[in-house]
Every structure is written in structure tokens, then in C-alpha cells.
Motif scaffolding. Structure first.
Motif, PDB file in Angstrom:
ATOM      1  N   LEU A 141      -4.978  -2.820   5.489  1.00 56.25           N
ATOM      2  CA  LEU A 141      -4.434  -1.841   4.552  1.00 56.25           C
ATOM      3  C   LEU A 141      -5.464  -1.361   3.540  1.00 56.25           C
ATOM      4  CD1 LEU A 141      -1.120  -3.737   3.741  1.00 56.25           C
ATOM      5  CD2 LEU A 141      -1.446  -1.899   5.407  1.00 56.25           C
ATOM      6  N   SER A 142      -6.663  -1.910   3.603  1.00 53.24           N
ATOM      7  CA  SER A 142      -7.658  -1.649   2.565  1.00 53.24           C
ATOM      8  C   SER A 142      -8.484  -0.395   2.807  1.00 53.24           C
ATOM      9  CB  SER A 142      -8.578  -2.859   2.405  1.00 53.24           C
ATOM     10  OG  SER A 142      -9.229  -3.144   3.622  1.00 53.24           O
ATOM     11  N   SER A 196      -5.300  -6.794   2.508  1.00 56.84           N
ATOM     12  CA  SER A 196      -5.097  -5.862   1.408  1.00 56.84           C
ATOM     13  C   SER A 196      -6.283  -5.837   0.465  1.00 56.84           C
ATOM     14  CB  SER A 196      -3.839  -6.276   0.630  1.00 56.84           C
ATOM     15  OG  SER A 196      -3.685  -5.494  -0.529  1.00 56.84           O
ATOM     16  N   GLN A 197      -6.499  -4.688  -0.175  1.00 58.11           N
ATOM     17  CA  GLN A 197      -7.541  -4.563  -1.187  1.00 58.11           C
ATOM     18  C   GLN A 197      -7.074  -5.098  -2.528  1.00 58.11           C
ATOM     19  OE1 GLN A 197      -5.696  -2.070  -0.085  1.00 58.11           O
ATOM     20  NE2 GLN A 197      -5.109  -0.770  -1.793  1.00 58.11           N
ATOM     21  N   TYR A 221      -1.460  -9.121   7.004  1.00 54.84           N
ATOM     22  CA  TYR A 221      -1.846  -7.896   6.309  1.00 54.84           C
ATOM     23  C   TYR A 221      -3.081  -8.188   5.473  1.00 54.84           C
ATOM     24  CZ  TYR A 221       2.767  -6.082   7.487  1.00 54.84           C
ATOM     25  OH  TYR A 221       3.885  -5.666   8.150  1.00 54.84           O
ATOM     26  N   THR A 255       3.293   0.867   3.039  1.00 57.07           N
ATOM     27  CA  THR A 255       3.624  -0.448   3.569  1.00 57.07           C
ATOM     28  C   THR A 255       4.333  -1.306   2.525  1.00 57.07           C
ATOM     29  OG1 THR A 255       1.656  -0.357   4.965  1.00 57.07           O
ATOM     30  CG2 THR A 255       2.713  -2.496   4.717  1.00 57.07           C
ATOM     31  N   SER A 268       0.858  -1.183   0.000  1.00 54.54           N
ATOM     32  CA  SER A 268       0.000   0.000   0.000  1.00 54.54           C
ATOM     33  C   SER A 268       0.893   1.233   0.000  1.00 54.54           C
ATOM     34  CB  SER A 268      -0.921   0.009   1.218  1.00 54.54           C
ATOM     35  OG  SER A 268      -0.194   0.280   2.392  1.00 54.54           O
ATOM     36  N   THR A 269       0.281   2.390   0.108  1.00 55.26           N
ATOM     37  CA  THR A 269       1.008   3.651   0.037  1.00 55.26           C
ATOM     38  C   THR A 269       2.205   3.700   0.976  1.00 55.26           C
ATOM     39  OG1 THR A 269      -1.069   4.746  -0.490  1.00 55.26           O
ATOM     40  CG2 THR A 269       0.748   6.153   0.201  1.00 55.26           C
TER      41      THR A 269
END
Length: 92
Positions: free
Chosen positions: A47-48, A71-72, A69, A9, A6-7
Motif C-alpha cells: 500500500l506504500s 503500509s507506509q 498489508y 483500503t 490507505s486511500t
């Protein structure tokens, strides 16, 4: 190498134990129990944001424990990124 999740991570690819599709791994009772126990231990990092998570990455934590984690990103996207980290930089 590192995998961008992600941004803000990234994780080391050698610390990734598995990448799982949330839709299929939470069907079973044992899958739901695993995620509930990880959540209770404070090992889950979402993280989504506002989106529903699509995948879960089980990783070794820096303290010797585990981190999950959510995540999307789809599992296929994460696997491609892990297999070819230079693809993100425009190289093949």
C-alpha cells in the motif's frame, strides 16, 4: 470497526492478527522467510506506493487464508487508529 490503511483500503479490526514494524521483524532469518513465503503465495499487498513500507499488518483473509498489508504508516499510527477509530473523524 474498521481501520483505514490507505486511500482505498480498510480492514476490519477483528481480522487484524498483528501490526509489525518492518525494520525489526525482518532482522531475523525467520521473519524474512515468513515474508518471502507470503510473497510467493501472493498474500502480500503493498500500500506504500513509491515509499518504503514501515509496517506490516497480518490479517485474516476473507477466504480463510491470510493477507499481509505493507503500509507506509508507522506502527504507532496504526495502533492509535485501531484503538480509537473515531479520532479520524475529529471526535475523541
Amino acid at each position: 470497526m474498521y481501520l483505514h490503511l490507505s486511500t482505498d483500503t480498510v480492514v476490519r479490526t477483528r481480522d487484524i492478527v498483528g501490526i509489525f514494524d518492518l525494520e525489526t521483524c525482518t532482522i531475523s532469518k525467520s521473519g524474512r522467510a515468513f515474508f518471502a513465503a507470503a510473497e510467493k503465495r501472493g498474500e502480500v499487498v503493498t500500500l506504500s506506493g513509491d515509499e518504503l513500507p514501515k509496517s506490516a499488518l497480518l490479517c485474516r483473509g476473507s477466504d480463510g487464508g491470510t493477507v499481509v498489508y505493507l503500509s507506509q504508516l508507522a506502527t504507532g499510527t496504526l495502533r492509535r487508529r485501531a484503538a480509537n477509530p473515531f479520532r479520524m473523524m475529529g471526535k475523541k
